[in-house]
Design a protein around this motif. Structure first.
Motif, PDB file in Angstrom:
ATOM      1  N   LYS A  67       8.301 -84.856 -51.667  1.00  0.00           N
ATOM      2  CA  LYS A  67       9.024 -85.636 -50.818  1.00  0.00           C
ATOM      3  C   LYS A  67      10.394 -84.793 -50.475  1.00  0.00           C
ATOM      4  O   LYS A  67      11.342 -85.344 -51.085  1.00  0.00           O
ATOM      5  CB  LYS A  67       9.397 -87.122 -51.497  1.00  0.00           C
ATOM      6  CG  LYS A  67       9.955 -88.019 -50.552  1.00  0.00           C
ATOM      7  CD  LYS A  67      10.356 -89.629 -51.080  1.00  0.00           C
ATOM      8  CE  LYS A  67      10.602 -90.480 -50.421  1.00  0.00           C
ATOM      9  NZ  LYS A  67      10.729 -91.792 -50.843  1.00  0.00           N
ATOM     10  N   ASP A  68      10.524 -84.075 -49.326  1.00  0.00           N
ATOM     11  CA  ASP A  68      11.332 -83.092 -49.174  1.00  0.00           C
ATOM     12  C   ASP A  68      11.430 -82.965 -47.442  1.00  0.00           C
ATOM     13  O   ASP A  68      10.378 -83.098 -46.986  1.00  0.00           O
ATOM     14  CB  ASP A  68      11.435 -82.057 -50.155  1.00  0.00           C
ATOM     15  CG  ASP A  68      10.237 -81.402 -50.186  1.00  0.00           C
ATOM     16  OD1 ASP A  68       9.421 -81.212 -49.206  1.00  0.00           O
ATOM     17  OD2 ASP A  68       9.942 -80.588 -50.997  1.00  0.00           O
ATOM     18  N   LYS A  69      12.143 -81.751 -47.195  1.00  0.00           N
ATOM     19  CA  LYS A  69      12.262 -81.514 -45.873  1.00  0.00           C
ATOM     20  C   LYS A  69      10.934 -80.596 -45.548  1.00  0.00           C
ATOM     21  O   LYS A  69      10.454 -80.876 -44.319  1.00  0.00           O
ATOM     22  CB  LYS A  69      13.662 -80.634 -45.634  1.00  0.00           C
ATOM     23  CG  LYS A  69      14.825 -81.332 -45.680  1.00  0.00           C
ATOM     24  CD  LYS A  69      15.015 -82.384 -44.631  1.00  0.00           C
ATOM     25  CE  LYS A  69      16.271 -83.408 -44.685  1.00  0.00           C
ATOM     26  NZ  LYS A  69      16.434 -84.421 -43.809  1.00  0.00           N
ATOM     27  N   PHE A  70      10.809 -79.814 -46.424  1.00  0.00           N
ATOM     28  CA  PHE A  70       9.516 -78.849 -45.979  1.00  0.00           C
ATOM     29  C   PHE A  70       8.306 -80.105 -45.590  1.00  0.00           C
ATOM     30  O   PHE A  70       7.391 -79.726 -44.988  1.00  0.00           O
ATOM     31  CB  PHE A  70       9.344 -77.936 -47.111  1.00  0.00           C
ATOM     32  CG  PHE A  70       9.958 -76.778 -47.178  1.00  0.00           C
ATOM     33  CD1 PHE A  70      10.901 -76.519 -45.808  1.00  0.00           C
ATOM     34  CD2 PHE A  70       9.911 -75.854 -48.007  1.00  0.00           C
ATOM     35  CE1 PHE A  70      11.660 -75.411 -45.725  1.00  0.00           C
ATOM     36  CE2 PHE A  70      10.794 -74.681 -47.979  1.00  0.00           C
ATOM     37  CZ  PHE A  70      11.617 -74.385 -46.807  1.00  0.00           C
ATOM     38  N   GLY A  71       8.118 -80.972 -46.690  1.00  0.00           N
ATOM     39  CA  GLY A  71       7.056 -82.046 -46.575  1.00  0.00           C
ATOM     40  C   GLY A  71       7.191 -82.691 -45.284  1.00  0.00           C
ATOM     41  O   GLY A  71       6.090 -83.077 -44.562  1.00  0.00           O
ATOM     42  N   GLU A  72       8.386 -83.290 -44.850  1.00  0.00           N
ATOM     43  CA  GLU A  72       8.471 -83.633 -43.376  1.00  0.00           C
ATOM     44  C   GLU A  72       7.949 -82.790 -42.347  1.00  0.00           C
ATOM     45  O   GLU A  72       7.415 -83.359 -41.468  1.00  0.00           O
ATOM     46  CB  GLU A  72       9.865 -83.965 -43.364  1.00  0.00           C
ATOM     47  CG  GLU A  72      10.417 -85.154 -44.335  1.00  0.00           C
ATOM     48  CD  GLU A  72      12.206 -85.496 -44.093  1.00  0.00           C
ATOM     49  OE1 GLU A  72      12.496 -84.732 -42.999  1.00  0.00           O
ATOM     50  OE2 GLU A  72      12.724 -86.045 -44.981  1.00  0.00           O
ATOM     51  N   VAL A  73       8.348 -81.518 -42.576  1.00  0.00           N
ATOM     52  CA  VAL A  73       7.918 -80.531 -41.397  1.00  0.00           C
ATOM     53  C   VAL A  73       6.325 -80.520 -41.451  1.00  0.00           C
ATOM     54  O   VAL A  73       5.686 -80.483 -40.243  1.00  0.00           O
ATOM     55  CB  VAL A  73       8.406 -79.129 -41.762  1.00  0.00           C
ATOM     56  CG1 VAL A  73       7.686 -78.103 -40.653  1.00  0.00           C
ATOM     57  CG2 VAL A  73       9.811 -79.091 -41.488  1.00  0.00           C
ATOM     58  N   VAL A  74       5.685 -80.549 -42.525  1.00  0.00           N
ATOM     59  CA  VAL A  74       4.124 -80.600 -42.816  1.00  0.00           C
ATOM     60  C   VAL A  74       3.712 -81.668 -41.986  1.00  0.00           C
ATOM     61  O   VAL A  74       2.688 -81.733 -41.155  1.00  0.00           O
ATOM     62  CB  VAL A  74       3.933 -80.648 -44.215  1.00  0.00           C
ATOM     63  CG1 VAL A  74       2.440 -80.886 -44.354  1.00  0.00           C
ATOM     64  CG2 VAL A  74       4.128 -79.208 -44.663  1.00  0.00           C
ATOM     65  N   LEU A  75       4.132 -83.173 -42.262  1.00  0.00           N
ATOM     66  CA  LEU A  75       3.646 -84.493 -41.658  1.00  0.00           C
ATOM     67  C   LEU A  75       4.012 -84.467 -40.311  1.00  0.00           C
ATOM     68  O   LEU A  75       3.053 -84.749 -39.455  1.00  0.00           O
ATOM     69  CB  LEU A  75       4.441 -85.610 -42.295  1.00  0.00           C
ATOM     70  CG  LEU A  75       3.956 -85.552 -44.048  1.00  0.00           C
ATOM     71  CD1 LEU A  75       4.873 -86.762 -44.583  1.00  0.00           C
ATOM     72  CD2 LEU A  75       2.621 -85.903 -44.201  1.00  0.00           C
ATOM     73  N   GLU A  76       4.983 -83.896 -39.825  1.00  0.00           N
ATOM     74  CA  GLU A  76       5.333 -84.086 -38.654  1.00  0.00           C
ATOM     75  C   GLU A  76       4.529 -83.075 -37.596  1.00  0.00           C
ATOM     76  O   GLU A  76       4.235 -83.412 -36.529  1.00  0.00           O
ATOM     77  CB  GLU A  76       6.678 -83.729 -38.252  1.00  0.00           C
ATOM     78  CG  GLU A  76       7.779 -84.892 -38.730  1.00  0.00           C
ATOM     79  CD  GLU A  76       9.380 -84.322 -38.379  1.00  0.00           C
ATOM     80  OE1 GLU A  76       9.694 -83.294 -38.384  1.00  0.00           O
ATOM     81  OE2 GLU A  76      10.324 -85.193 -39.201  1.00  0.00           O
ATOM     82  N   SER A  77       4.232 -81.930 -38.078  1.00  0.00           N
ATOM     83  CA  SER A  77       3.531 -80.952 -37.374  1.00  0.00           C
ATOM     84  C   SER A  77       1.962 -81.401 -37.384  1.00  0.00           C
ATOM     85  O   SER A  77       1.445 -81.263 -36.220  1.00  0.00           O
ATOM     86  CB  SER A  77       3.476 -79.556 -38.092  1.00  0.00           C
ATOM     87  OG  SER A  77       4.890 -79.080 -38.052  1.00  0.00           O
ATOM     88  N   LEU A  78       1.557 -81.931 -38.524  1.00  0.00           N
ATOM     89  CA  LEU A  78       0.030 -82.356 -38.445  1.00  0.00           C
ATOM     90  C   LEU A  78       0.207 -83.610 -37.415  1.00  0.00           C
ATOM     91  O   LEU A  78      -0.888 -83.787 -36.567  1.00  0.00           O
ATOM     92  CB  LEU A  78      -0.337 -82.846 -39.542  1.00  0.00           C
ATOM     93  CG  LEU A  78      -0.629 -81.750 -40.779  1.00  0.00           C
ATOM     94  CD1 LEU A  78      -0.658 -82.195 -42.248  1.00  0.00           C
ATOM     95  CD2 LEU A  78      -1.860 -81.014 -40.383  1.00  0.00           C
ATOM     96  N   GLN A  79       0.919 -84.667 -37.347  1.00  0.00           N
ATOM     97  CA  GLN A  79       0.815 -85.726 -36.398  1.00  0.00           C
ATOM     98  C   GLN A  79       1.065 -85.223 -35.307  1.00  0.00           C
ATOM     99  O   GLN A  79       0.333 -85.751 -34.103  1.00  0.00           O
ATOM    100  CB  GLN A  79       2.127 -86.610 -36.726  1.00  0.00           C
ATOM    101  CG  GLN A  79       1.844 -87.685 -38.092  1.00  0.00           C
ATOM    102  CD  GLN A  79       2.903 -88.636 -38.250  1.00  0.00           C
ATOM    103  OE1 GLN A  79       4.081 -88.529 -38.591  1.00  0.00           O
ATOM    104  NE2 GLN A  79       2.580 -89.975 -38.354  1.00  0.00           N
ATOM    105  N   LYS A  80       2.047 -84.243 -34.921  1.00  0.00           N
ATOM    106  CA  LYS A  80       2.021 -83.906 -33.481  1.00  0.00           C
ATOM    107  C   LYS A  80       0.625 -83.428 -33.197  1.00  0.00           C
ATOM    108  O   LYS A  80       0.337 -83.570 -31.746  1.00  0.00           O
ATOM    109  CB  LYS A  80       3.124 -82.776 -33.383  1.00  0.00           C
ATOM    110  CG  LYS A  80       3.290 -82.155 -32.073  1.00  0.00           C
ATOM    111  CD  LYS A  80       4.408 -81.060 -32.283  1.00  0.00           C
ATOM    112  CE  LYS A  80       4.559 -80.690 -30.642  1.00  0.00           C
ATOM    113  NZ  LYS A  80       5.841 -79.498 -30.849  1.00  0.00           N
ATOM    114  N   ASN A  81      -0.108 -82.834 -33.991  1.00  0.00           N
ATOM    115  CA  ASN A  81      -1.499 -82.381 -33.268  1.00  0.00           C
ATOM    116  C   ASN A  81      -2.600 -83.383 -33.667  1.00  0.00           C
ATOM    117  O   ASN A  81      -3.919 -83.134 -33.793  1.00  0.00           O
ATOM    118  CB  ASN A  81      -1.695 -81.130 -34.040  1.00  0.00           C
ATOM    119  CG  ASN A  81      -0.992 -79.957 -33.570  1.00  0.00           C
ATOM    120  OD1 ASN A  81      -0.664 -79.630 -31.976  1.00  0.00           O
ATOM    121  ND2 ASN A  81      -0.394 -79.127 -34.231  1.00  0.00           N
ATOM    122  N   LYS A  82      -2.162 -84.394 -33.772  1.00  0.00           N
ATOM    123  CA  LYS A  82      -2.882 -85.746 -33.806  1.00  0.00           C
ATOM    124  C   LYS A  82      -4.045 -85.623 -35.139  1.00  0.00           C
ATOM    125  O   LYS A  82      -5.318 -86.136 -35.151  1.00  0.00           O
ATOM    126  CB  LYS A  82      -3.908 -85.693 -32.642  1.00  0.00           C
ATOM    127  CG  LYS A  82      -2.947 -86.258 -31.394  1.00  0.00           C
ATOM    128  CD  LYS A  82      -3.714 -86.327 -30.100  1.00  0.00           C
ATOM    129  CE  LYS A  82      -2.855 -86.305 -28.945  1.00  0.00           C
ATOM    130  NZ  LYS A  82      -3.787 -86.685 -27.686  1.00  0.00           N
TER     131      LYS A  82
END
Length: 314
Positions: A67-82
């Motif tokens: 639960k950190d900033k790098f984790g947020e990058v991972v989730l946002e990037s995956l979501q962006k690509n559906k």
């Protein structure tokens, strides 16, 4: 029964901090300069998931992050690509993994902090989750000690639930190459090593010798060879296919994972193996036209334009 997902990806999750335009690799006690830096989604599994989703597959992911900033990058990037992230486990006691990548020409050196990657186990992957998908892909076995010794069980569970399967073992940082091929590969429909990894896994000096060592266990053996293209061994037949060559490589990060995405995208559609192989070669080449493993696939129209302009493929 209609499945919710075409592909369920199980594997490691991390970010990549990429340093580009470096004249040479640093020496101990010395310093070099990079002219460009990129923070992006990393990990073989995540690059595969993002890119096969961008091609049109319905994709979900099982993995662990902090639960950190790098984790947020991972989730946002995956979501962006559906990519469906609902099954990703977030643990606030762990840190999200990260890889620092130094690119020099077409070669690179990596240093990885595993973090939460160390803690994914087979207990995190239930039958109910497997039943939602048509195909299971697993990557980076040696980076996930929580899965050591139980990978064969995972693939057996997948096959029992009616899924087709694929596996890319990736590099072993410890270089021990301890993988029970007799336990794992019979339950893998498509095994996707690169040539160097396969030779190290089998302890053989040539590709032909390495194929001979695993062919009794492997179903479809797909060997990635970089700018030499790929080789497929299936049903006793060996098929070599040349690469789509990019004369102006930006970087090769994720090219093998992009090959996997292209191959498996066609495979789950029931296409002939030769068509899967050709499309894998194409997606691997397109990946090298942009920085990082997913940039060239962020927009499917851009992917098609690149394939046409750079490689003459409609």
């Amino acid at each position: 029964m209609e499945k919710m997902y075409d592909v369920l990806v199980v594997g490691e999750l991390n970010v990549d901090l990429i340093l580009d335009e470096i004249e040479k690799f640093p020496e101990v006690g010395k310093e070099v300069l990079a002219q460009r830096m990129t923070l992006t989604l990393g990990s073989s599994s995540a690059i595969f998931a993002s890119n096969i989703s961008s091609l049109g597959a319905r994709v979900a992911f099982i993995g662990k992050i902090g639960k950190d900033k790098f984790g947020e990058v991972v989730l946002e990037s995956l979501q962006k690509n559906k990519v469906d992230i609902s099954m990703i486990k977030v643990d606030d006691s762990l840190g999200t993994g990260a890889t620092v990548i130094l690119n020099v020409d077409e070669d690179r050196a990596n240093t990885t902090y595993p973090g939460a990657m160390d803690y994914l186990t087979i207990d995190d992957i239930g039958d109910d989750e497997l039943k939602k998908a048509r195909h299971l892909h697993f990557s980076s076995y040696f980076l996930q000690p929580g899965m050591w010794g139980s990978l064969g069980d995972l693939f057996r569970k997948a096959k029992a639930n009616g899924l087709t399967t694929s596996f890319d073992m990736q590099w072993d940082p410890k270089e021990t190459w301890k993988l029970d091929v007799a336990d794992v590969l019979p339950h893998v429909d498509v095994f996707l090593p690169n040539e160097t990894e396969l030779k190290l896994l089998t302890g053989k000096n040539t590709m032909d010798e390495a194929i001979e060592a695993v062919k009794e266990y492997a179903n479809i053996l797909v060997i990635k060879r970089g700018n030499k293209g790929s080789v497929v061994f299936c049903e006793g037949q060996l098929v070599e296919m040349p690469a789509f060559l990019n004369k102006n490589v930006v970087d090769a990060i994720g090219a093998g994972d992009s090959f996997n995405a292209g191959f498996i995208y066609k495979f789950i559609q029931g296409k002939e193996i030769a068509e899967c192989q050709k499309f894998g070669n194409l997606t691997g080449a397109v990946s090298t036209t942009a920085a990082g493993g997913t940039t060239a696939f962020e927009d499917y129209e851009r992917f098609k334009q690149t394939a046409k302009k750079q490689f003459g493929v409609d």
